[in-house]
Design a protein around this motif. Structure first.
Motif, PDB file in Angstrom:
ATOM      1  N   PRO A 328      26.675  47.111  17.047  1.00  0.00           N
ATOM      2  CA  PRO A 328      27.019  48.507  16.769  1.00  0.00           C
ATOM      3  C   PRO A 328      28.216  48.575  15.831  1.00  0.00           C
ATOM      4  O   PRO A 328      29.191  47.830  15.974  1.00  0.00           O
ATOM      5  CB  PRO A 328      27.352  49.070  18.152  1.00  0.00           C
ATOM      6  N   GLY A 329      28.137  49.461  14.848  1.00  0.00           N
ATOM      7  CA  GLY A 329      29.189  49.589  13.854  1.00  0.00           C
ATOM      8  C   GLY A 329      28.866  48.898  12.554  1.00  0.00           C
ATOM      9  O   GLY A 329      29.543  49.130  11.542  1.00  0.00           O
ATOM     10  N   ASP A 330      27.847  48.035  12.540  1.00  0.00           N
ATOM     11  CA  ASP A 330      27.471  47.360  11.307  1.00  0.00           C
ATOM     12  C   ASP A 330      26.476  48.217  10.531  1.00  0.00           C
ATOM     13  O   ASP A 330      25.907  49.184  11.054  1.00  0.00           O
ATOM     14  CB  ASP A 330      26.871  45.987  11.613  1.00  0.00           C
ATOM     15  N   ASP A 331      26.256  47.839   9.282  1.00  0.00           N
ATOM     16  CA  ASP A 331      25.346  48.574   8.404  1.00  0.00           C
ATOM     17  C   ASP A 331      24.256  47.626   7.929  1.00  0.00           C
ATOM     18  O   ASP A 331      24.555  46.557   7.372  1.00  0.00           O
ATOM     19  CB  ASP A 331      26.096  49.135   7.202  1.00  0.00           C
ATOM     20  N   PRO A 332      22.978  47.949   8.129  1.00  0.00           N
ATOM     21  CA  PRO A 332      21.909  47.029   7.761  1.00  0.00           C
ATOM     22  C   PRO A 332      21.892  46.644   6.287  1.00  0.00           C
ATOM     23  O   PRO A 332      21.596  45.503   5.939  1.00  0.00           O
ATOM     24  CB  PRO A 332      20.633  47.788   8.145  1.00  0.00           C
ATOM     25  N   LYS A 333      22.218  47.590   5.414  1.00  0.00           N
ATOM     26  CA  LYS A 333      22.173  47.296   3.972  1.00  0.00           C
ATOM     27  C   LYS A 333      23.250  46.282   3.588  1.00  0.00           C
ATOM     28  O   LYS A 333      22.972  45.308   2.873  1.00  0.00           O
ATOM     29  CB  LYS A 333      22.348  48.588   3.174  1.00  0.00           C
ATOM     30  N   SER A 334      24.476  46.493   4.060  1.00  0.00           N
ATOM     31  CA  SER A 334      25.539  45.545   3.720  1.00  0.00           C
ATOM     32  C   SER A 334      25.335  44.210   4.433  1.00  0.00           C
ATOM     33  O   SER A 334      25.650  43.144   3.880  1.00  0.00           O
ATOM     34  CB  SER A 334      26.915  46.126   4.072  1.00  0.00           C
ATOM     35  N   ALA A 335      24.757  44.242   5.642  1.00  0.00           N
ATOM     36  CA  ALA A 335      24.495  42.995   6.361  1.00  0.00           C
ATOM     37  C   ALA A 335      23.443  42.165   5.631  1.00  0.00           C
ATOM     38  O   ALA A 335      23.544  40.927   5.557  1.00  0.00           O
ATOM     39  CB  ALA A 335      24.034  43.301   7.783  1.00  0.00           C
ATOM     40  N   TYR A 336      22.429  42.817   5.089  1.00  0.00           N
ATOM     41  CA  TYR A 336      21.406  42.093   4.328  1.00  0.00           C
ATOM     42  C   TYR A 336      22.003  41.457   3.078  1.00  0.00           C
ATOM     43  O   TYR A 336      21.697  40.305   2.743  1.00  0.00           O
ATOM     44  CB  TYR A 336      20.273  43.055   3.971  1.00  0.00           C
ATOM     45  N   GLN A 337      22.874  42.175   2.412  1.00  0.00           N
ATOM     46  CA  GLN A 337      23.530  41.604   1.234  1.00  0.00           C
ATOM     47  C   GLN A 337      24.418  40.423   1.617  1.00  0.00           C
ATOM     48  O   GLN A 337      24.514  39.433   0.870  1.00  0.00           O
ATOM     49  CB  GLN A 337      24.342  42.674   0.505  1.00  0.00           C
ATOM     50  N   ALA A 338      25.065  40.500   2.777  1.00  0.00           N
ATOM     51  CA  ALA A 338      25.884  39.373   3.243  1.00  0.00           C
ATOM     52  C   ALA A 338      25.009  38.148   3.520  1.00  0.00           C
ATOM     53  O   ALA A 338      25.388  37.005   3.220  1.00  0.00           O
ATOM     54  CB  ALA A 338      26.654  39.771   4.499  1.00  0.00           C
ATOM     55  N   LEU A 339      23.817  38.377   4.081  1.00  0.00           N
ATOM     56  CA  LEU A 339      22.890  37.277   4.333  1.00  0.00           C
ATOM     57  C   LEU A 339      22.427  36.649   3.024  1.00  0.00           C
ATOM     58  O   LEU A 339      22.396  35.412   2.884  1.00  0.00           O
ATOM     59  CB  LEU A 339      21.690  37.798   5.126  1.00  0.00           C
ATOM     60  N   ILE A 340      22.089  37.468   2.048  1.00  0.00           N
ATOM     61  CA  ILE A 340      21.660  36.952   0.745  1.00  0.00           C
ATOM     62  C   ILE A 340      22.769  36.118   0.113  1.00  0.00           C
ATOM     63  O   ILE A 340      22.532  35.009  -0.398  1.00  0.00           O
ATOM     64  CB  ILE A 340      21.258  38.117  -0.181  1.00  0.00           C
ATOM     65  N   ALA A 341      23.997  36.658   0.150  1.00  0.00           N
ATOM     66  CA  ALA A 341      25.120  35.937  -0.460  1.00  0.00           C
ATOM     67  C   ALA A 341      25.323  34.586   0.214  1.00  0.00           C
ATOM     68  O   ALA A 341      25.586  33.568  -0.455  1.00  0.00           O
ATOM     69  CB  ALA A 341      26.384  36.780  -0.385  1.00  0.00           C
ATOM     70  N   HIS A 342      25.207  34.543   1.532  1.00  0.00           N
ATOM     71  CA  HIS A 342      25.373  33.284   2.255  1.00  0.00           C
ATOM     72  C   HIS A 342      24.289  32.277   1.855  1.00  0.00           C
ATOM     73  O   HIS A 342      24.587  31.100   1.586  1.00  0.00           O
ATOM     74  CB  HIS A 342      25.320  33.535   3.756  1.00  0.00           C
TER      75      HIS A 342
END
Length: 458
Positions: A328-342
């Protein structure tokens, strides 16, 4: 109109339970699955069966759909002057049954064993549908002795298990009809048998695919092996970077939090999850934090040659499906971008990498304060003979709850359910604890009573 007492409601639920169970079993016999590749005719039958149940408690009913989506059923009854309205949500579609050999009885033939009713959808979520019907029957809805003290709208969706693609359109289309002071979402569970719960947090979700490629086509593993990396080895090394040595998610930038102050004993968790002896748990911190308020990342599948069919050739490309759960508190769009960057940072040996988003959904947190939450807690404590409900999180995702929060910001959203830790929803041998189901039905009837009383004191 004379208000029913707690004792009268308790007696009414006991009177109605045999018929409620019979109707539940009839619903379980309808294999309504919204997944691609299945026969959708049973979904139509399921929707019509739910519509008849709603008409039986005196509701004005319509079956609605968006485009080629599956049927939802909406039943409505306006509130008396000055009284609140409660929306009662559930869904009538079910998960596929999976491997039939793992079922101890036919999945669409309800079977009682040791106080539990087994069958696909018996818990998730046809029991939720019938809890709503039971509560309304307890008030005499649809009879000459109708004493329901408030307005209700019953909303039963037809494709929740397949992602609720139609839900935003349905909510937009019927926003005025669905507007309510209290929204009861009967699609969660209780903390344990004998311990009721209100769900106050749910994780979000990002499901995606990652592809790696190293060759234009497969080549001889003997002639080229040792120089050319194969795509499966590349993918395995890449996926291994998603967790640290403790098993915590290693993708930077994801949100973590702390869950409710509940103790989840390791032995109980291992037993309920069915973890094999010797297998260690992953992650750090309390189990409830790891389940509810920290991110999780799982590899759901890998596309690769089957072992029985694989030639002695280096695999040129490989694909994995990833499921990331968000606190809770996270954002799916920014989390997906973080996964891609990793993944881009850690892909080995210069392999080509690409990504595809399958779907995502928002996490949510619910502020469970106010008179209607107090009304719910009182109803639960009474139905469970003095046991107060606890606040729990859910590690899974119900993204549409965030949608309800956005569309109906003034409503109190109560996430309840009929499941217990042994229900095995989505798995083989799904079941409903019949004693707990009786308490759920009573709790919902008492909740309607208490909400009406709470509104009078405003």
């Amino acid at each position: 109109m004379t208000t029913l007492t707690v004792d009268e409601l308790r007696a009414a639920i006991e009177r109605e339970l045999p018929g409620v169970r019979a109707d539940l079993e009839a619903l379980v016999r309808i294999p309504g699955i919204a997944f691609d590749g299945f026969d959708f005719a049973p979904l139509e039958r399921s929707a019509q069966a739910v519509a008849e149940l709603m008409r039986g408690v005196g509701l004005d009913v319509q079956v609605s759909r968006i485009g080629d989506g599956h049927p939802a059923v909406i039943g409505r009854r306006p509130a008396p002057a000055g009284a609140p309205t409660v929306m009662l949500y559930a869904h009538h579609d079910v998960q596929p049954v999976g491997d039939l050999s793992q079922w101890e009885s036919e999945p669409f033939e309800p079977t009682e064993r040791d106080g539990r009713l087994y069958g696909r959808g018996a818990a998730d979520d046809k029991a939720g549908v019938m809890a709503h019907i039971a509560a309304l029957r307890a008030f005499g809805c649809g009879t000459d002795d109708d004493r329901l003290p408030l307005g209700v709208v019953v909303f039963v969706e037809g494709e929740e298990e397949f992602g609720s693609d139609s839900l935003p359109g349905l909510l937009a289309k019927h926003k005025e009809e669905l507007a309510a002071d209290v929204i009861v979402i009967a699609d969660s569970g209780n903390w344990d048998i004998g311990v009721p719960a209100l769900t106050t947090s749910l994780r979000g979700i990002v499901n995606s695919f990652v592809d790696v490629r190293v060759l234009q086509s497969a080549v001889h593993s003997g002639m080229f092996g040792g120089v050319v990396p194969d795509a499966l080895t590349v993918l395995c090394r890449l996926l291994a970077t998603l967790h640290d040595e403790n098993g915590d998610v290693a993708v930077p930038g994801l949100v973590s939090g702390e869950a409710a102050p509940l103790d989840y004993p390791v032995d109980r968790y291992r037993a309920e999850a069915g973890i094999l002896d010797g297998v260690e748990l992953i992650g750090t911190g309390r189990i409830v934090d790891r389940m509810w308020t920290k991110p999780a990342l799982a590899v759901l599948a890998i596309d690769s040659p089957r072992t029985a069919e694989a030639p002695n050739a280096l695999v040129p490309a490989a694909r994995a499906k990833l499921s990331m759960r968000l606190a809770p508190g996270d954002d799916p769009k920014s989390a997906y971008q973080a996964l891609i960057a990793h993944l881009e940072k850690h892909v080995p040996w210069g392999a080509e990498i690409s990504f595809e988003l399958e779907h995502d959904g928002n996490p949510c947190a619910i502020d469970a304060t106010g008179k209607y939450f107090d009304a719910a807690r009182s109803a639960f404590a009474t139905a469970w003979d003095g046991t107060e409900p606890v606040e729990i999180g859910i590690g899974g995702s119900i993204p549409f709850i965030a949608t309800f929060q956005e569309l109906f910001p003034a409503a109190s959203i109560l996430v309840t359910g009929v499941e217990d830790p042994h229900a095995k929803a989505h798995g083989p041998n799904e079941s409903l604890h019949l004693g707990e189901f009786a308490r759920v039905c009573l709790a919902e009837a008492l909740l309607l009573h208490n909400v009406a009383e709470a509104a009078k004191s405003a």
